[in-house]
Write an enzyme that holds these catalytic residues in place. Structure first.
Site, PDB file in Angstrom:
ATOM      1  CB  THR A   1       4.745  27.047  66.476  1.00  0.00           C
ATOM      2  OG1 THR A   1       6.069  26.368  66.537  1.00  0.00           O
ATOM      3  CG2 THR A   1       3.888  26.562  67.624  1.00  0.00           C
ATOM      4  N   GLY A   2       5.546  27.344  63.070  1.00  0.00           N
ATOM      5  CA  GLY A   2       6.167  27.804  62.033  1.00  0.00           C
ATOM      6  C   GLY A   2       5.688  28.841  61.173  1.00  0.00           C
ATOM      7  CE1 TYR A   3       6.054  33.902  56.426  1.00  0.00           C
ATOM      8  CE2 TYR A   3       5.600  32.081  54.987  1.00  0.00           C
ATOM      9  CZ  TYR A   3       5.861  33.429  55.310  1.00  0.00           C
ATOM     10  OH  TYR A   3       5.370  34.366  54.354  1.00  0.00           O
ATOM     11  CB  ILE A   4       3.353  27.945  55.901  1.00  0.00           C
ATOM     12  CG1 ILE A   4       1.953  27.753  54.828  1.00  0.00           C
ATOM     13  CG2 ILE A   4       3.874  26.343  55.862  1.00  0.00           C
ATOM     14  CD1 ILE A   4       1.329  29.329  54.416  1.00  0.00           C
TER      15      ILE A   4
ATOM     16  CD  GLU B   1       6.712  18.105  77.672  1.00  0.00           C
ATOM     17  OE1 GLU B   1       6.469  19.338  78.337  1.00  0.00           O
ATOM     18  OE2 GLU B   1       5.884  17.020  77.528  1.00  0.00           O
TER      19      GLU B   1
ATOM     20  CD  GLN C   1      12.468  20.698  62.139  1.00  0.00           C
ATOM     21  OE1 GLN C   1      11.571  21.408  62.200  1.00  0.00           O
ATOM     22  NE2 GLN C   1      12.398  19.777  63.142  1.00  0.00           N
TER      23      GLN C   1
ATOM     24  CB  SER D   1       6.999  19.857  54.771  1.00  0.00           C
ATOM     25  OG  SER D   1       7.342  21.235  55.002  1.00  0.00           O
TER      26      SER D   1
ATOM     27  CE  LYS E   1      10.187  21.506  50.648  1.00  0.00           C
ATOM     28  NZ  LYS E   1       9.380  22.798  50.480  1.00  0.00           N
TER      29      LYS E   1
ATOM     30  CG  ASN F   1       3.166  28.177  42.406  1.00  0.00           C
ATOM     31  OD1 ASN F   1       4.292  27.539  41.969  1.00  0.00           O
ATOM     32  ND2 ASN F   1       2.028  27.813  42.051  1.00  0.00           N
TER      33      ASN F   1
END
Lengths: 308, 308
Positions: free
Chosen positions: A13-16, A37, A88, A111, A133, A153
């Site tokens: 549900t995040g940006y990307i 939940e 995260q 990610s 990362k 990018n």
């Protein structure tokens, strides 16, 4: 042809993440999204979750910090794509442990979706951010988990509507701030295309244990070229305010978090040219538009037309 | 009166760290700064390090990730102030382990210098960011380390010169963007004053195992009051663009990291009023300007005069 692999997205549900989920269902992969939940009752996210359901996504309830639920979810699928947010990144060590235990994952995409964290000229606090990362890459490799890293990018949808000018919702028509001299090449890729290329990579042996770079040729532009393209469209010349490298380094040093992080990302990408300043060698990487010439990607030129 | 305690600052060359170091030497505390070997050659930081040396600071070479060097540095001092950056909050568990081993630290101030991480109405990704600081608080308490948490609210030097407008270096003279309705109170404290109050707290029994809040009365203002104050100074009325709460939540949801973090901090502070929307109770906290009425703090009113 083999059945399409089953894909689990974390951070869907995040940006990307939402673009990855969309590309996955459109490519007819059985698609699973891990959600907590309490996400269902989130005002903005609940609408998105309804869209997911309508497109056939299977929702799996679980949490990164709940090992059992995570292993259970992993056992349902073949491929894991993490699009967890910037806060995260470290937590993905828990995902790696669960992948190791589940034992059935054919491909893991941690990610990434930005610069190559192993090849950059960033300054702090971006160095520390990218190092997180890097740690996840090394942990994945150490565990022998099959992986693909996606270096997509700059996000077009974030960058182009404003030409990188903050607190505005359309590209500037009078004045533009340019980091450095504006003459290094960056790469702008639409979020939809990031999703499309990412999903193409998951079952492709050519991307196994490699980095997939997105450098679609029409979208490799210097900032000055980007401004010029926009000026031609609006038939107007913008006032240009250049922030030289040494001044930018001083501003970064004198700004608190997270403003310094944002400016230092600009420094890496737009002043040091970290999207493009190295060759992609076959030993470690492949380029998306070469690998998948059938993808009719959105060009920067077309993208900007929506804002005239 | 007892001798002034010896203070070690981690992150001393960072945004707020340099003001803490300055306040420490000015208050004649023997002051130590932990730096990494490679920091000395950093173009921007080397100048700062020269300033430190000139003001009598003792440089200790070491690294958060080198337990031995850390314990050795801690044994030289009485008080530890961490001003580590937003990417290094988690790493403070290593500092806590070293403090525990050293056994001689009379007061630990973990990296805070913002909102009260135990009392807020933030949304993601700020929730996850503040949760890291919460974890460090709980770990400190669990180890029985004497602490003070500094909730200094908004940095004046970051916020006031631009009235929160990004990519500009002076307050706006034509147009201003306002998050929410602009009617909730925030607190703006100059970095020099954050340093002064912090150093006063380190040897004060009244701040032991408490949170020190900075809410100097003249600096508690709504955003609309702040804009009005500026308008009076420049004798001009600004165009106001309000971003309502639901629209801001949508923009946060649709922005990538770290832009979403920056916007969500604004949401917490300027829309939900997280600087001021709770009472400071004696059981957990004290207010700086009440405790130290002798500090002649910089008012927002005076601060803005520099930009007319």
């Amino acid at each position: 042809m083999a059945a399409k692999s089953k894909i689990l997205v974390l951070g869907g549900t995040g940006y990307i993440g939402k673009f990855i989920v969309k590309a996955s269902t459109e490519a007819e992969h059985p698609t699973f999204v891990l959600i907590r939940e309490n996400t269902v009752s989130h005002p903005e996210k609940s609408k998105l979750i309804e869209t997911f359901k309508a497109s056939g996504v299977t929702l799996l309830y679980g949490d990164l910090h709940d090992h059992e639920s995570l292993v259970k979810a992993l056992k349902e699928v073949d491929v894991v794509i993490s699009t967890l947010g910037g806060q995260q990144i470290d937590d993905q060590v828990k995902l790696i442990a669960a992948i190791k235990e589940a034992g059935n994952i054919k491909r893991f995409l941690p990610s990434e979706f930005g610069l190559d964290v192993d090849r950059h000229n960033a300054v702090e606090p971006v160095v520390s951010f990218l190092a997180k990362k890097v740690n996840i890459r090394r942990a994945t490799e150490a565990e022998g988990i099959p992986y693909t890293y996606i270096c997509s990018n700059a996000f077009a949808g974030y960058f182009l509507p404003t030409l990188g000018q903050q607190n505005v919702t359309a590209p500037p028509r009078d004045k533009v701030t340019i980091l450095g001299d504006g003459n290094v090449e960056a790469v702008f890729v639409s979020e939809e295309d990031v999703g499309t290329y990412t999903i193409k990579a998951v079952d492709d042996p050519r991307t196994l244990n490699k980095t997939l770079y997105l450098r679609p040729p029409a979208n490799v532009l210097t900032f000055n070229q980007l401004v010029s393209l926009w000026e031609n469209k609006i038939k107007n010349t913008l006032e240009k305010v250049y922030i030289p490298e040494d001044q930018l380094l001083k501003i970064i040093q004198e700004s608190p978090f997270p403003a310094n992080l944002m400016l230092a990302l600009g420094y890496s990408m737009l002043v040091k040219g970290d999207c493009t300043n190295y060759e992609i060698e076959a030993s470690f990487g492949v380029e998306g538009s070469e690998l998948y010439p059938e993808v009719n990607y959105t060009t920067v030129d077309d993208y900007l037309n929506a804002f005239i």
